[in-house]
Design an enzyme around this catalytic site. Structure first.
Site, mmCIF file in Angstrom:
data_model
loop_
_atom_site.group_PDB
_atom_site.id
_atom_site.type_symbol
_atom_site.label_atom_id
_atom_site.label_comp_id
_atom_site.label_asym_id
_atom_site.label_seq_id
_atom_site.Cartn_x
_atom_site.Cartn_y
_atom_site.Cartn_z
ATOM 1 N N SER A 8 0.883 -1.411 -0.298
ATOM 2 C CA SER A 8 0.062 -0.040 0.076
ATOM 3 C C SER A 8 0.836 1.236 0.136
ATOM 4 C CB SER A 8 -0.550 0.178 1.512
ATOM 5 O OG SER A 8 -1.001 1.263 0.977
ATOM 6 N N HIS A 33 -0.653 -1.050 -4.381
ATOM 7 C CA HIS A 33 -2.293 -0.935 -3.418
ATOM 8 C C HIS A 33 -2.496 0.760 -3.470
ATOM 9 C CE1 HIS A 33 -5.732 -2.104 -1.665
ATOM 10 N NE2 HIS A 33 -5.190 -1.250 -0.396
ATOM 11 N N ASP A 35 -5.184 3.630 -2.070
ATOM 12 C CA ASP A 35 -5.932 3.739 -0.972
ATOM 13 C C ASP A 35 -5.883 5.517 -1.227
ATOM 14 O OD1 ASP A 35 -6.182 1.362 0.743
ATOM 15 O OD2 ASP A 35 -4.087 2.277 0.801
ATOM 16 N N MET A 37 -9.157 8.263 -0.483
ATOM 17 C CA MET A 37 -9.955 8.462 0.651
ATOM 18 C C MET A 37 -10.027 9.853 0.502
ATOM 19 S SD MET A 37 -7.500 7.374 3.929
ATOM 20 C CE MET A 37 -6.922 5.830 3.533
ATOM 21 N N HIS A 66 -8.374 1.015 -4.181
ATOM 22 C CA HIS A 66 -9.367 1.025 -2.812
ATOM 23 C C HIS A 66 -9.289 2.244 -2.733
ATOM 24 C CE1 HIS A 66 -9.439 -0.008 1.213
ATOM 25 N NE2 HIS A 66 -10.431 0.445 1.128
ATOM 26 N N MET A 68 -11.780 4.598 -1.072
ATOM 27 C CA MET A 68 -12.876 4.970 0.155
ATOM 28 C C MET A 68 -13.688 5.864 0.191
ATOM 29 S SD MET A 68 -9.870 3.254 3.096
ATOM 30 C CE MET A 68 -8.481 3.405 1.357
ATOM 31 N N MET A 137 -11.869 -5.524 5.037
ATOM 32 C CA MET A 137 -10.926 -4.188 5.790
ATOM 33 C C MET A 137 -10.417 -5.622 7.000
ATOM 34 S SD MET A 137 -10.080 -2.490 3.721
ATOM 35 C CE MET A 137 -8.934 -1.300 5.222
ATOM 36 N N GLY A 142 -8.568 4.284 6.771
ATOM 37 C CA GLY A 142 -8.785 5.966 6.418
ATOM 38 C C GLY A 142 -7.145 5.662 7.463
ATOM 39 N N PHE A 143 -6.494 4.801 7.702
ATOM 40 C CA PHE A 143 -5.354 4.872 8.344
ATOM 41 C C PHE A 143 -4.103 3.731 7.939
ATOM 42 C CE2 PHE A 143 -8.379 7.517 10.185
ATOM 43 C CZ PHE A 143 -7.530 9.502 10.003
ATOM 44 N N GLY A 144 -3.121 3.931 7.549
ATOM 45 C CA GLY A 144 -2.248 2.588 7.950
ATOM 46 C C GLY A 144 -1.948 3.052 9.262
ATOM 47 N N ASP A 175 -6.636 -6.671 3.875
ATOM 48 C CA ASP A 175 -5.824 -5.148 3.957
ATOM 49 C C ASP A 175 -6.030 -4.462 5.580
ATOM 50 O OD1 ASP A 175 -5.441 -3.018 3.531
ATOM 51 O OD2 ASP A 175 -7.203 -2.371 2.088
ATOM 52 N N GLY A 197 0.856 -2.146 4.211
ATOM 53 C CA GLY A 197 1.716 -0.592 4.200
ATOM 54 C C GLY A 197 2.778 -0.193 4.980
HETATM 55 C C1 DX5 Z 1 -6.209 1.676 4.971
HETATM 56 C C2 DX5 Z 1 -6.136 1.413 3.627
HETATM 57 C C3 DX5 Z 1 -4.977 0.839 3.597
HETATM 58 C C4 DX5 Z 1 -3.578 0.727 4.550
HETATM 59 C C5 DX5 Z 1 -3.175 -0.661 5.132
HETATM 60 O O1 DX5 Z 1 -7.391 2.637 5.471
HETATM 61 O O2 DX5 Z 1 -6.951 0.644 2.781
HETATM 62 O O3 DX5 Z 1 -4.093 -0.273 2.810
HETATM 63 O O4 DX5 Z 1 -2.932 1.821 3.880
HETATM 64 O O5 DX5 Z 1 -1.999 -0.070 5.816
HETATM 65 P P1 DX5 Z 1 -1.315 -0.958 6.829
HETATM 66 O O6 DX5 Z 1 -0.425 -2.326 6.035
HETATM 67 O O7 DX5 Z 1 0.225 -0.321 7.548
HETATM 68 O O8 DX5 Z 1 -2.418 -1.372 8.224
HETATM 69 ZN ZN ZN Z 2 -6.727 0.164 1.121
#
Ligand code: DX5
Ligand code: ZN
Length: 217
Positions: A8, A33, A35, A37, A66, A68, A137, A142-144, A175, A197
Site C-alpha cells: 500500500s 495497492h 488507497d 480517501m 481501493h 474509500m 478490511m 482511513g489510516f495505515g 487489508d 503498508g
Molecule cells: C487503510 C488502507 C490500507 C492501509 C494499510 O484504510 O486501506 O490499505 O494503507 O496499511 P497497513 O498495512 O499499514 O495497515
Molecule cells: Zn487499502
C-alpha cells in the site's frame, strides 16, 4: 496459485515517490495497492487521479485501486482512465453495488467489493457473483499502521465457504495491519492477496520484507 503481495503506497515516501516505485518495480511485489480517501467515507484524505496517472507511467505492475469514497459510481470511469486495473468499492459507500460492479467490468477493469471490519460477510450474498475480488478490511479504513483485527480470520472462513457454495472464482484480499507474524495465518486460510503498508515501508529493508511476505508457504 500462490498468494500475491500488494504494497500500500499510503505508507510510501511522497517526497520521493519515484524511489519507492523503482524499489517496488524491482521487488517481488505483485500489485500496487492505491488507497483513495475522500474525507467523508473515512476521516482522512489521501490522493486522487493525478497521482495515479503519474504512478501509471512509472510501473507496469497491476494498479489495485481501493476507493474509500462515497458514491464511487461518480468516478469509476475517471479512475479507469487514470490507469486502474482493479477498482474496489465499499459496500457501505455505495447505493447500488451490483450496478457499480457491472460498470467497472464494462470499463474492462476487475471489480472488487470491500467490507469494513464491522460489516458481516453475509451482506455480500447478492453481490458476490458480480465481483472478481472481495476485500476484507482488517482495520478501520482511513489510516495505515493500525493493528490487525482478529475477527477477520472468522470472516475469511465464512467468505471462503460462500465462494465454494456459489461455485465462484472470486479472489480474497485482506487489508490492514498485516505483518510477518499474522501473514502466515492468512496465507494458510487461503487469502489470495496480502496488502501491506507499514510493514513494508517502515522496514529497514522493504525489498527483503516483500520477499519474506511473498515466500510464506
Ligand atoms: C487503510 C488502507 C490500507 C492501509 C494499510 O484504510 O486501506 O490499505 O494503507 O496499511 P497497513 O498495512 O499499514 O495497515
Ligand atoms: Zn487499502
Amino acid at each position: 496459485m500462490s498468494h500475491l503481495v500488494a504494497p500500500s503506497l499510503l505508507s510510501a515516501n511522497f517526497l520521493n515517490l519515484e524511489k519507492d516505485i523503482v524499489m517496488l518495480n524491482q521487488s517481488e511485489a505483485d500489485w500496487f495497492h492505491l488507497d483513495v480517501m475522500d474525507g467523508v467515507f473515512v476521516p482522512n484524505i489521501s490522493f486522487g487521479f493525478s497521482i495515479i496517472e503519474k504512478i501509471r507511467k512509472a510501473t507496469q505492475k497491476v494498479l489495485d485501486v481501493h476507493l474509500m469514497i462515497v458514491d464511487p459510481e461518480r468516478y469509476l470511469e475517471r479512475f479507469k482512465k487514470a490507469g486502474a486495473d482493479i477498482i474496489s468499492i465499499h459496500m457501505e459507500a455505495c447505493r447500488n453495488p451490483v450496478e457499480a460492479l457491472r460498470t467497472i467490468r464494462t470499463l474492462h477493469a476487475k471489480a472488487g467489493i470491500v467490507i469494513n471490519p464491522e460489516t458481516p460477510v453475509n451482506v455480500l450474498t447478492e453481490v458476490i457473483a458480480e465481483a472478481d475480488m472481495v476485500l476484507l478490511m482488517s482495520v478501520h479504513p482511513g489510516f495505515g499502521g493500525q493493528s490487525f483485527i482478529q475477527d477477520t480470520l472468522e470472516k475469511i472462513i465464512t467468505l471462503r465457504s460462500m465462494i465454494t457454495l456459489q461455485n465462484l472464482s472470486v479472489m480474497i484480499e485482506v487489508d490492514g495491519g498485516i505483518d510477518l507474524q499474522n501473514a502466515p495465518l492468512l496465507v494458510r486460510q487461503g487469502v489470495d492477496i496480502l496488502v501491506a503498508g507499514n510493514t513494508i515501508f517502515s522496514s529497514a529493508d522493504p525489498t527483503a520484507t516483500i520477499h519474506q511476505l511473498k515466500n510464506i508457504r
